[in-house]
Design an enzyme around this catalytic site. Structure first.
Site, short mmCIF file in Angstrom:
data_model
loop_
_atom_site.label_atom_id
_atom_site.label_comp_id
_atom_site.label_asym_id
_atom_site.label_seq_id
_atom_site.Cartn_x
_atom_site.Cartn_y
_atom_site.Cartn_z
N CYS A 1 0.82 -1.22 0.00
CA CYS A 1 0.00 0.00 0.00
C CYS A 1 0.85 1.27 0.00
O CYS A 1 0.33 2.36 -0.24
CB CYS A 1 -0.95 0.00 1.20
SG CYS A 1 -2.12 -1.35 1.12
N HIS B 1 -3.24 7.25 3.33
CA HIS B 1 -3.65 5.99 2.72
C HIS B 1 -5.03 5.64 3.30
O HIS B 1 -5.25 5.76 4.50
CB HIS B 1 -2.63 4.90 3.04
CG HIS B 1 -3.10 3.53 2.66
ND1 HIS B 1 -3.66 3.26 1.44
CD2 HIS B 1 -3.10 2.36 3.36
CE1 HIS B 1 -3.99 1.98 1.39
NE2 HIS B 1 -3.67 1.42 2.54
N ASN C 1 -10.32 0.54 0.18
CA ASN C 1 -8.86 0.60 0.23
C ASN C 1 -8.32 0.18 -1.15
O ASN C 1 -8.44 -0.99 -1.52
CB ASN C 1 -8.38 -0.33 1.34
CG ASN C 1 -6.87 -0.35 1.50
OD1 ASN C 1 -6.14 0.06 0.59
ND2 ASN C 1 -6.40 -0.83 2.63
O1 UT7 Z 1 -3.90 -1.17 3.63
C1 UT7 Z 1 -2.92 -1.92 4.25
C2 UT7 Z 1 -2.92 -1.78 5.71
N1 UT7 Z 1 -4.15 -2.31 6.24
C3 UT7 Z 1 -4.69 -1.78 7.31
O2 UT7 Z 1 -4.20 -0.80 7.83
C4 UT7 Z 1 -5.90 -2.46 7.86
C5 UT7 Z 1 -5.91 -2.36 9.36
N2 UT7 Z 1 -7.00 -3.13 9.97
C6 UT7 Z 1 -8.28 -2.75 9.94
O3 UT7 Z 1 -8.65 -1.82 9.27
C7 UT7 Z 1 -9.26 -3.50 10.81
O4 UT7 Z 1 -8.53 -4.38 11.66
C8 UT7 Z 1 -10.31 -4.31 10.01
C9 UT7 Z 1 -11.33 -3.37 9.42
C10 UT7 Z 1 -9.66 -5.11 8.92
C11 UT7 Z 1 -11.06 -5.25 10.95
O5 UT7 Z 1 -11.66 -4.53 12.01
P1 UT7 Z 1 -11.43 -4.96 13.53
O6 UT7 Z 1 -12.22 -4.03 14.34
O7 UT7 Z 1 -9.95 -5.00 13.78
O8 UT7 Z 1 -12.06 -6.39 13.58
P2 UT7 Z 1 -11.39 -7.78 13.94
O9 UT7 Z 1 -10.48 -8.25 12.84
O10 UT7 Z 1 -10.84 -7.74 15.33
O11 UT7 Z 1 -12.65 -8.74 13.95
C12 UT7 Z 1 -13.72 -8.58 14.91
C13 UT7 Z 1 -14.81 -9.58 14.60
C14 UT7 Z 1 -14.29 -11.01 14.41
O12 UT7 Z 1 -15.27 -11.89 14.95
P3 UT7 Z 1 -15.09 -12.53 16.39
O13 UT7 Z 1 -13.79 -13.29 16.33
O14 UT7 Z 1 -15.04 -11.36 17.34
O15 UT7 Z 1 -16.32 -13.37 16.55
C15 UT7 Z 1 -14.23 -11.18 12.91
O16 UT7 Z 1 -14.37 -12.53 12.51
O17 UT7 Z 1 -15.43 -9.24 13.34
C16 UT7 Z 1 -15.44 -10.38 12.49
N3 UT7 Z 1 -15.37 -9.94 11.10
C17 UT7 Z 1 -16.47 -9.58 10.40
N4 UT7 Z 1 -17.77 -9.53 10.73
C18 UT7 Z 1 -18.63 -9.09 9.81
C19 UT7 Z 1 -14.28 -9.81 10.30
N5 UT7 Z 1 -14.65 -9.35 9.09
C20 UT7 Z 1 -16.00 -9.20 9.13
C21 UT7 Z 1 -16.95 -8.77 8.19
N6 UT7 Z 1 -18.25 -8.73 8.57
N7 UT7 Z 1 -16.63 -8.39 6.94
#
Ligand code: UT7
Length: 320
Positions: A113, A247, A277
């Site tokens: 990225c 970004h 993104n």
């Molecule tokens: O561009 C390159 C650099 N990338 C970044 O900077 C991305 C950085 N990360 C993020 O933006 C965030 O971590 C995400 C948006 C990707 C995810 O958000 P989060 O608040 O960190 O969620 P998480 O990964 O901790 O997941 C929380 C819950 C999980 O369920 P459990 O384990 O709590 O039951 C995931 O399985 O949300 C679940 N989950 C979803 N639920 C509904 C993950 N993806 C989804 C989804 N819809 N699409």
């Protein structure tokens, strides 16, 4: 020593739009979850006959037109992409042929990225050292080609598009400084395996994998540090920055960088809601939007930053 100045910008987004609601039919996800966690509502997805180089061509032609030059004037093309048309020739080389910029140097930069920021940094050094006079710097991503559409943790996040700038040698101030860093110890948090067959070390699956929450934590800390580094290198105060072009990975990450800069969100160029993104394309896409709608004006000081798989991160402070 000459400066490198941005003299034209351009961008391209594919016609097809996929909304969060569209994903609800095929995935265990919701518009509410995606918007609340990321700030994304929709993203653009390329058609079958499009690619990283075809999007780059359209963005590049707009930047060339805005700069008032001809493609044949360009002596350097650098493309940041993680979703190239081919392993080789580089997307930059394919673009060079499409533009008819015969004979000029062209190569891709693989910095996930941060690909556009890295490409801008390299082009800046070329121009300042006298190795190029007019460079085309692009971020272009066909992310939809490297996503697993059954993986809700990645496919709802990323979109396709391309952004381009022309930078030219100038007596006026332009790119004030660029900063590039990496830390490969985080390689397993965000990656795509090489699609080349029989890669015993990594496996054959060539889709993006992201441990989003771990990436998030490092991104917030790291981007906050690079803001300080960039301002210190230029002996500038936070209040000297007119615009932040981050970004577009996550609205919460963006907001934390803006807070670090004491910058109101009206001074942050945001495209994430409508574009998702777009990896290496996100910064030049946002720049072009804000230049064309008149928000960013000549003489404004703009801070660009990015963070991605590697991890690799970087920034550029630019006088427009
Ligand atoms: O561009 C390159 C650099 N990338 C970044 O900077 C991305 C950085 N990360 C993020 O933006 C965030 O971590 C995400 C948006 C990707 C995810 O958000 P989060 O608040 O960190 O969620 P998480 O990964 O901790 O997941 C929380 C819950 C999980 O369920 P459990 O384990 O709590 O039951 C995931 O399985 O949300 C679940 N989950 C979803 N639920 C509904 C993950 N993806 C989804 C989804 N819809 N699409």
């Amino acid at each position: 020593m000459l400066n490198a100045k941005i003299t034209g910008t351009g961008s391209y987004l594919p016609k097809k739009i996929v909304t969060n609601k569209d994903f609800e039919a095929t995935l265990d996800t919701s518009d509410e979850w995606i918007y609340a966690r990321t700030g994304i509502r929709k993203r653009h997805v390329i058609a079958e006959d499009e690619s990283a180089s075809s999007m780059a061509e359209i963005a590049a032609n707009k930047a060339i037109q805005a700069a008032g030059i001809n493609a044949s004037d360009i002596d350097l093309i650098i493309v940041g992409t993680s979703s190239p048309d081919r392993v080789f020739p580089s997307t930059a080389c394919l673009l060079q042929n499409k533009l008819g910029a015969r004979g000029c140097a062209s190569f891709d930069v693989q910095a996930a990225c941060s690909g556009f920021i890295y490409a801008l940094g390299i082009a800046n050094q070329f121009i300042r050292a006298g190795g190029a006079k007019k460079a085309l710097v692009i971020g272009t991503e066909a992310n939809s080609r490297i996503l697993d559409y059954s993986d809700r943790s990645t496919c709802v996040i990323f979109g396709d598009g391309a952004g381009a700038v022309v930078i030219e040698a100038s007596e006026e101030p332009g790119i004030l400084s660029t900063h590039m860093h990496s830390d490969g110890q985080y390689q397993d948090l965000l990656y795509i395996n090489n699609p080349i067959k029989d890669q015993k070390q990594w496996g054959d699956e060539a889709y993006m994998t992201m441990h989003g929450n771990d990436v998030y934590k490092v991104a917030v800390k790291t981007l906050s540090r690079i803001v300080d580094e960039t301002l210190e290198a230029n002996n500038m105060a936070k209040s000297d920055v007119d615009w932040l072009i981050p970004h577009q990975a996550n609205i919460r990450i963006i907001a934390s960088v803006a807070k670090k800069l004491n910058m109101p969100m009206e001074k942050v160029v945001l495209t994430i809601e409508n574009q998702g993104n777009t990896s290496a394309a996100s910064v030049p896409l946002a720049l072009d939007q804000a230049v064309r709608d008149g928000r960013i004006k000549k003489g404004d000081t703009v801070l660009m930053e990015a963070f991605g798989g590697g991890f690799v991160w970087g920034s550029a402070l630019v006088k427009m």
